[in-house]
Design a protein around this motif. Structure first.
Motif, mmCIF file in Angstrom:
data_model
loop_
_atom_site.group_PDB
_atom_site.id
_atom_site.type_symbol
_atom_site.label_atom_id
_atom_site.label_comp_id
_atom_site.label_asym_id
_atom_site.label_seq_id
_atom_site.Cartn_x
_atom_site.Cartn_y
_atom_site.Cartn_z
ATOM 1 N N ALA A 582 0.539 -0.738 0.162
ATOM 2 C CA ALA A 582 0.281 -0.062 0.175
ATOM 3 C C ALA A 582 0.695 1.557 -0.275
ATOM 4 N N ALA A 583 2.125 0.730 0.965
ATOM 5 C CA ALA A 583 2.341 2.039 0.676
ATOM 6 C C ALA A 583 3.652 2.579 -0.244
ATOM 7 N N VAL A 584 4.012 1.839 -1.506
ATOM 8 C CA VAL A 584 4.336 1.402 -2.960
ATOM 9 C C VAL A 584 3.213 1.874 -4.026
ATOM 10 N N TRP A 585 2.291 1.720 -3.665
ATOM 11 C CA TRP A 585 0.753 1.832 -3.864
ATOM 12 C C TRP A 585 1.619 1.363 -5.124
ATOM 13 N N ASP A 586 1.343 -0.085 -5.401
ATOM 14 C CA ASP A 586 1.700 -0.780 -6.040
ATOM 15 C C ASP A 586 0.327 -2.151 -6.186
ATOM 16 N N GLU A 587 -0.538 -2.444 -6.348
ATOM 17 C CA GLU A 587 -1.522 -2.519 -6.747
ATOM 18 C C GLU A 587 -1.714 -3.870 -7.708
ATOM 19 N N GLN A 588 -0.594 -4.072 -7.743
ATOM 20 C CA GLN A 588 -0.586 -6.144 -8.973
ATOM 21 C C GLN A 588 -0.022 -6.526 -7.664
ATOM 22 N N ALA A 589 1.055 -5.915 -6.890
ATOM 23 C CA ALA A 589 1.945 -6.391 -6.088
ATOM 24 C C ALA A 589 1.691 -7.132 -5.007
ATOM 25 N N MET A 590 0.618 -5.751 -4.468
ATOM 26 C CA MET A 590 -0.238 -6.045 -3.250
ATOM 27 C C MET A 590 -1.298 -7.588 -3.655
ATOM 28 N N ARG A 591 -2.107 -7.580 -4.748
ATOM 29 C CA ARG A 591 -2.817 -9.159 -5.304
ATOM 30 C C ARG A 591 -1.460 -10.743 -5.082
ATOM 31 N N VAL A 592 -0.565 -10.469 -5.838
ATOM 32 C CA VAL A 592 0.155 -10.735 -6.007
ATOM 33 C C VAL A 592 0.891 -11.899 -4.497
ATOM 34 N N LEU A 593 1.069 -10.958 -4.212
ATOM 35 C CA LEU A 593 2.012 -10.875 -2.381
ATOM 36 C C LEU A 593 0.694 -12.251 -2.026
ATOM 37 N N VAL A 594 -0.791 -11.294 -1.488
ATOM 38 C CA VAL A 594 -1.925 -11.480 -0.340
ATOM 39 C C VAL A 594 -1.912 -12.756 -1.211
ATOM 40 N N GLY A 595 -1.923 -13.051 -2.923
ATOM 41 C CA GLY A 595 -2.721 -13.629 -3.096
ATOM 42 C C GLY A 595 -2.047 -15.586 -2.822
ATOM 43 N N ARG A 596 -0.536 -15.242 -3.126
ATOM 44 C CA ARG A 596 0.588 -16.244 -2.592
ATOM 45 C C ARG A 596 -0.040 -16.676 -1.347
ATOM 46 N N VAL A 597 0.001 -15.687 -0.236
ATOM 47 C CA VAL A 597 -0.036 -16.602 1.203
ATOM 48 C C VAL A 597 -1.540 -16.456 1.258
ATOM 49 N N VAL A 598 -2.531 -16.811 0.514
ATOM 50 C CA VAL A 598 -4.238 -16.480 0.772
ATOM 51 C C VAL A 598 -3.934 -18.085 0.392
ATOM 52 N N GLU A 599 -3.045 -18.698 -0.854
ATOM 53 C CA GLU A 599 -3.173 -20.025 -1.850
ATOM 54 C C GLU A 599 -2.147 -21.191 -0.772
ATOM 55 N N GLN A 600 -1.621 -20.280 0.571
ATOM 56 C CA GLN A 600 -0.269 -21.292 1.099
ATOM 57 C C GLN A 600 -1.595 -21.842 2.182
ATOM 58 N N ALA A 601 -1.910 -19.974 2.408
ATOM 59 C CA ALA A 601 -3.023 -20.657 3.674
ATOM 60 C C ALA A 601 -4.074 -21.793 3.204
ATOM 61 N N ARG A 602 -4.693 -21.772 2.024
ATOM 62 C CA ARG A 602 -5.870 -22.395 2.012
ATOM 63 C C ARG A 602 -5.670 -24.234 1.682
#
Length: 928
Positions: A582-602
């Protein structure tokens, strides 16, 4: 309750085929349950009541009535409560040959917790999903009845898994029945059947059947009243009183003392047995798995012979056939608790000596510890090794228990300090903060050097932080980090980051946060390449001490490091990682990073962490305007929270309702979130609520309210969401003719966005500058549209078209305004932003264009339930039933059951047709 003496063979030894007195209603409940399971439905029942009231007899009735069904059974054992998954292993042992049929991660999870393979600790809920799949698969051959008696003594890990499984059953031919004295929290919300005493008439009949001689009617009435119709109390009464006491009504106790009275009645009769027979009963009470080989082996160690005579002497109390089982659980507890400490230690030592150290090292260690009265290094070392294995199997509570006992049996003071820290750490992870705090204090008192004192202080600081957000935690964590520097700089840096995060989450934290940030900045450079956590710490510290411009290059490096899939250790700091994107205003990195964490948690079944990661992903996807995918995430968050019993703030639902412009729904969520988050000092929650309010009211054109909400939000010291509220504040202030506020907010937004250089940041900045600008607004609006058009942020792009159209209309350029407003209107309608769509429609009408008040149409799946819609979308996106079951923590059969209902509601006949009747989504199944 009376029992005849006809025996039948069961899966857990000899049991009695019971004839129940006065239990017609209860039997009918079980009969209906079994009938439903026979037709392909699932049922769960928690049978609870006082000791001796007849729960076990009713469970035996269910087993007898389950003709043609598979029966799996387990019994909680008090002495085994510290052994993780002990009861689950009992229950599932007959199905272990089916493990090969499970998906790989699920099979590995069960093999690890059952000790079949070595591996990393599986998440508790992945184990639950594996058990769910195992039971569902087994029920496809024959309906399945699972009976868990004495659930109050089931180990916590097993109980959590079984509670999870019980809540996920739906369309499987599986019944799970728990027998328990008082319902534990893990079983709350499940169907229940309370068993109380017999009605007076039945109680009189039972009493008469066991009383030798006449009783005065008033005495008989008193006995029935004081026992409250407890069947076991009535059956045991003649054994505890003489004939004259019975006749005179003497010696009776109040009903609230019945468990103790029944146990004393048992002990009175058991005391008449020979000493070897009593010791044999004690061995059986101390041996939790019911293995006759172990029981007789321990008996041999203690010189108990001859076997035949002993078996005959205890047969009234104990079955010693293929499985060792007490006739009533109160007998086990009565025998064990009443034995002297010397006899108990002797029994445990004998059991330890006959337990295979290779096949069952943990139980052997526990027996040895129970046999030890004073510090013993060999026993402590064995417990320490067992704790490692318990941790590897996912049994945090069991690991804590082993380490606690290990520390208590450690004689060397320095080693006791080390082991007490480990015990405190494991106990903290297990969630028992009070006990963890005691062991941290023991570690501090036993510490022999500065490092041991520091480690004790660190764990005490973490316990305080875990106990709740408070002003005490950040300075304690800071002090621990500083004291760690001479010994372990890597651990010190990680502790600094924990301290920074603790301070950043508090409502009043500016002094602590700056102090921590300055201390982190003063750390010497790390030798070698920096880790992701080092970059995160440096960037966060710079953010506070030097501002965003200075922090931006480091934050961008940190984000790149966190985005590397190999940086698994950094994923612990998901909330920081999301803040960095959020601080660097990178919406794609945000989705990729958190998306990977979600997939690992699932994939891991990490339900405890999954709702928080899903919340971050839901917010990230909401920026794209994919409300269908966001809806799916909201449903998944609710499903997971329902499964774990742990609520989470509805940030995604709140954000979604605000973007949609549904005032009543959004305002209720905003008010509730503000109240709850404010009461607990959760600065992030309060900030999100005000941000959502600002978005909502800007969409509704209620600019004074939007201005008030955005001002509150941006005046908070929170570092992330408050920045996202700045564009809302600027828009609201301009529309409310408060240019001073708008210009000040624009200055803050410029400082927050300009250093990043991303199209998201510069596009939002250009749009906001255009609102305030007197000259050059048109070029700025065009720049905003161009930049935001290169992103996936459709709501932000639509709002740029809307603001540009409004500016053109106010400049009397109606034709050009219509083009921009029409584009904005169509985008808002397609996204589902109802309030902003109405605002754009009003502007279009003002240009002279005729346009109907289009209601945003519901999707074809509107009539579906939330879970049906979620499953339908996942099927449409190509996931198989097992894959959907893994994601949603359902069995494939339950997924298929839901899918049949979806087909019926949508009037379709195949999975391929779902793409024709459901709205498109770019993020429903796999994060971008």
């Amino acid at each position: 309750m009376t029992m005849d003496r006809r025996r039948r063979s069961t899966g857990h030894g000899e049991d009695e085929n019971v004839v129940l007195l006065g239990r017609d209603a209860e039997r009918a409940v079980f009969d209906r349950m079994l009938a439903a399971v026979d037709t392909g439905e699932s049922r769960v029942l928690v049978v609870h009541g006082a000791p001796g009231v007849g729960k076990s007899a009713l469970l035996r009735y269910a087993e007898h009535a389950a003709a043609g069904m598979q029966i799996l059974s387990a019994v909680g054992v008090e002495s085994e409560m510290e052994l993780a998954y002990a009861t689950l292993h009992q229950l599932c042992a007959p199905l272990l040959s089916r493990l090969e049929q499970l998906p790989g991660p699920q099979r590995a999870a069960l093999e690890t917790v059952f000790g079949i393979r070595a591996g990393d600790p599986p998440e508790r809920f992945l184990v639950g999903l594996a058990v769910l799949t195992l039971l569902s698969s087994s029920s496809e051959e024959h309906p399945l009845l699972c009976v868990i008696d004495d659930a109050q003594w089931v180990d916590q890990a097993s109980l959590q898994v079984l509670g999870f499984v019980a809540r996920r059953l739906l369309a499987e031919s599986v019944a799970i029945v728990f027998g328990v004295r008082e319902r534990p929290k893990e079983l709350f919300g499940l169907a229940e059947l309370e068993i109380t005493g017999l009605r007076d008439a039945d109680a009189h009949t039972l009493l008469d059947s066991v009383t030798h001689g006449r009783l005065d009617r008033q005495v008989r009435d008193r006995i029935v009243t004081e026992t409250r119709g407890n069947p076991l109390a009535l059956l045991e009464l003649p054994h505890g009183l003489t004939v004259t006491q019975m006749a005179g009504g003497f010696g009776l106790l109040r009903a609230d003392t019945l468990p103790g009275r029944i146990e004393r009645s048992f002990l009175t009769r058991i005391s008449a047995l020979s000493e070897p027979a009593r010791l044999l009963l004690l061995i059986a009470a101390a041996e939790p798995v019911g293995d006759p080989v172990l029981v007789w082996g321990a008996a041999d160690r203690l010189g108990l012979t001859p076997k035949e005579t002993l078996a005959e002497g205890v047969q009234e109390w104990l079955s010693l056939d293929a499985h060792v089982a007490f006739r009533h659980p109160l007998v086990r507890s009565a025998v064990y608790r009443s034995a002297s400490s010397v006899d108990r230690r002797a029994a445990h030592l004998a059991l330890a000596e006959v337990t295979d150290p290779q096949a069952d090292p943990d139980r052997r260690a526990w027996h040895r510890a129970s046999a030890t009265a004073s510090p013993d290094e060999s026993v402590a070392a064995e417990l320490e090794r067992s704790a490692d294995r318990a941790q590897a199997r996912g049994g945090l509570a069991a690991a804590a228990a082993f380490l606690q006992r290990c520390a208590a049996l450690t004689e060397d003071t320095s080693r006791r300090a080390e082991r007490s820290v480990a015990a405190a750490e494991a106990t903290l992870q297990a969630g028992d903060l009070d006990v963890a705090r005691r062991f941290a204090e023991v570690a501090d008192r036993a510490a022999q050097n500065e490092l041991q004192h520091v480690r004790a202080q660190l764990i005490r600081s973490r316990i305080i932080f875990a106990a709740g957000l408070n002003q005490e935690a950040p300075p304690l964590l800071l002090r621990a980090a500083q004291r760690l520097e001479p010994f372990d700089m890597d651990l010190a840096r990680e502790t600094y980051l924990v301290a920074w995060g603790a301070a950043a989450l508090l409502a009043v934290h500016s002094d602590s946060l700056r102090t921590i940030s300055e201390a982190a900045r003063a750390l010497p450079a790390r030798a070698g390449a920096p880790r992701a956590v080092d970059l995160v710490l440096e960037g966060c510290a710079l953010l506070v001490t030097e501002g965003r411009a200075a922090a931006m290059p480091v934050l961008q490096q940190a984000l790149a490091a966190l985005s590397n899939p190999s940086a698994n250790d950094a994923l612990i700091w998901v909330w920081v990682a999301n803040g960095i994107s959020a601080a660097v205003w990178d919406e794609q990195a945000m989705r990729v990073l958190v998306g990977r964490v979600v997939e690992q948690a699932r994939a891991a079944g990490a339900l405890a962490e999954l709702p928080f990661s899903l919340t971050s992903l839901g917010i990230a996807i909401s920026w794209t305007g994919d409300f269908t995918a966001t809806d799916v995430i909201v449903t998944e968050i609710k499903d997971v929270c329902a499964a774990t019993g742990v609520p989470i703030a509805p940030h995604v639902e709140l954000r979604l309702s605000a973007l949609r412009g549904r005032a009543a729904e959004a305002e209720a969520l905003i008010a509730a979130t503000t109240e709850e988050a404010g009461a607990s000092g959760q600065l992030m929650g309060v900030t999100v609520a005000h941000w959502a309010a600002a978005v909502l009211y800007n969409g509704l054109g209620r600019y004074e309210q939007a201005l008030a909400a955005a001002e509150v939000c941006t005046q908070m010291a929170e570092l992330w969401v408050s920045v996202w509220a700045l564009p809302e504040l600027i828009e609201a202030a301009v529309r409310a003719d408060d240019t001073d506020v708008a210009r000040a907010a624009l200055q803050d937004l410029t400082e927050a966005t300009a250093p990043s250089g991303t199209d998201w940041a510069l596009g939002v900045l250009a749009r906001s500058r255009a609102l305030v600008s007197k000259d050059g607004a048109e070029n700025l609006y065009c720049e905003a549209i161009e930049r935001l058009g290169r992103t996936e942020l459709r709501p932000e792009l639509a709002r740029a078209h809307l603001l540009y159209g409004e500016w053109l209309r106010r400049g009397r350029r109606r034709g050009e305004a219509r083009e921009q407003l029409r584009t904005a209107y169509e985008m808002f309608v397609s996204i589902g932003m109802e309030a902003f769509a109405e605002r754009a429609r009003g502007e279009l009408v003002a240009t002279g264009e005729r346009i109907g008040n289009r209601t945003i149409e519901a999707s074809s799946g509107e009539e579906l339930t939330a879970q049906e819609r979620q499953i339908a979308l996942l099927v449409r996106d190509g996931l198989t039933n097992p894959e959907i079951g893994t994601r949603l923590f359902l069995s494939p059969r339950t997924v298929e059951w839901h899918l049949r209902k979806v087909f019926a509601k949508l009037s379709i006949t195949s999975r391929r047709q779902l793409g024709d009747v459901l709205p498109p989504s770019e993020h429903a199944s796999t994060p971008q």
